[in-house]
Design a protein around this motif. Sequence first.
Motif, mmCIF file in Angstrom:
data_model
loop_
_atom_site.group_PDB
_atom_site.id
_atom_site.type_symbol
_atom_site.label_atom_id
_atom_site.label_comp_id
_atom_site.label_asym_id
_atom_site.label_seq_id
_atom_site.Cartn_x
_atom_site.Cartn_y
_atom_site.Cartn_z
ATOM 1 N N VAL A 74 -1.763 -8.931 -0.531
ATOM 2 C CA VAL A 74 -1.782 -9.433 0.837
ATOM 3 C C VAL A 74 -3.068 -10.212 1.074
ATOM 4 O O VAL A 74 -4.150 -9.780 0.670
ATOM 5 N N ASP A 75 -2.953 -11.359 1.725
ATOM 6 C CA ASP A 75 -4.132 -12.167 2.025
ATOM 7 C C ASP A 75 -4.726 -11.708 3.356
ATOM 8 O O ASP A 75 -4.328 -12.153 4.421
ATOM 9 N N SER A 76 -5.654 -10.786 3.280
ATOM 10 C CA SER A 76 -6.277 -10.198 4.457
ATOM 11 C C SER A 76 -7.776 -10.095 4.225
ATOM 12 O O SER A 76 -8.204 -9.592 3.180
ATOM 13 N N PRO A 77 -8.603 -10.550 5.167
ATOM 14 C CA PRO A 77 -10.057 -10.441 4.989
ATOM 15 C C PRO A 77 -10.491 -8.999 4.760
ATOM 16 O O PRO A 77 -11.363 -8.738 3.933
ATOM 17 N N LEU A 78 -9.888 -8.068 5.466
ATOM 18 C CA LEU A 78 -10.274 -6.672 5.294
ATOM 19 C C LEU A 78 -9.883 -6.172 3.910
ATOM 20 O O LEU A 78 -10.688 -5.560 3.207
ATOM 21 N N ALA A 79 -8.669 -6.456 3.478
ATOM 22 C CA ALA A 79 -8.209 -5.998 2.166
ATOM 23 C C ALA A 79 -8.954 -6.701 1.030
ATOM 24 O O ALA A 79 -9.272 -6.089 0.016
ATOM 25 N N ASN A 80 -9.260 -7.976 1.196
ATOM 26 C CA ASN A 80 -9.870 -8.754 0.121
ATOM 27 C C ASN A 80 -11.384 -8.652 0.057
ATOM 28 O O ASN A 80 -11.964 -8.805 -1.018
ATOM 29 N N ASP A 81 -12.031 -8.412 1.185
ATOM 30 C CA ASP A 81 -13.488 -8.487 1.226
ATOM 31 C C ASP A 81 -14.201 -7.158 1.481
ATOM 32 O O ASP A 81 -15.418 -7.113 1.477
ATOM 33 N N LEU A 82 -13.453 -6.085 1.705
ATOM 34 C CA LEU A 82 -14.074 -4.806 2.029
ATOM 35 C C LEU A 82 -14.928 -4.286 0.871
ATOM 36 O O LEU A 82 -15.997 -3.730 1.078
ATOM 37 N N LEU A 83 -14.462 -4.501 -0.352
ATOM 38 C CA LEU A 83 -15.224 -4.055 -1.511
ATOM 39 C C LEU A 83 -16.140 -5.169 -1.990
ATOM 40 O O LEU A 83 -15.744 -6.324 -2.035
ATOM 41 N N THR A 84 -17.368 -4.832 -2.348
ATOM 42 C CA THR A 84 -18.303 -5.864 -2.798
ATOM 43 C C THR A 84 -17.898 -6.445 -4.146
ATOM 44 O O THR A 84 -18.201 -7.588 -4.446
ATOM 45 N N VAL A 85 -17.216 -5.653 -4.958
ATOM 46 C CA VAL A 85 -16.679 -6.133 -6.236
ATOM 47 C C VAL A 85 -15.167 -5.929 -6.175
ATOM 48 O O VAL A 85 -14.698 -4.789 -6.173
#
Length: 66
Positions: A22-33
């Motif tokens: 899913v293209d979601s800022p929370l899903a994609n960016d929550l983890l630093t790696v």
Amino acid sequence: MRRSLHLVASIPDGTLCELSVVDSPLANDLLTVPFSLVDGQVAVPSLGNGLGVAIDEDLLARYRVG
């Protein structure tokens, strides 16, 4: 996801693990790696102790309620 990935990695011949695309800022960016795919498989994270993850605290703060 990380817990599931570690569980599957500990099972002999464990090969199936769910990965959301899913293209979601929370899903994609929550983890630093982010998760990485290597030859069609999700690599097991290895950042320090525990589940091997580091959370972006600034992003988390933007979504915090209350």
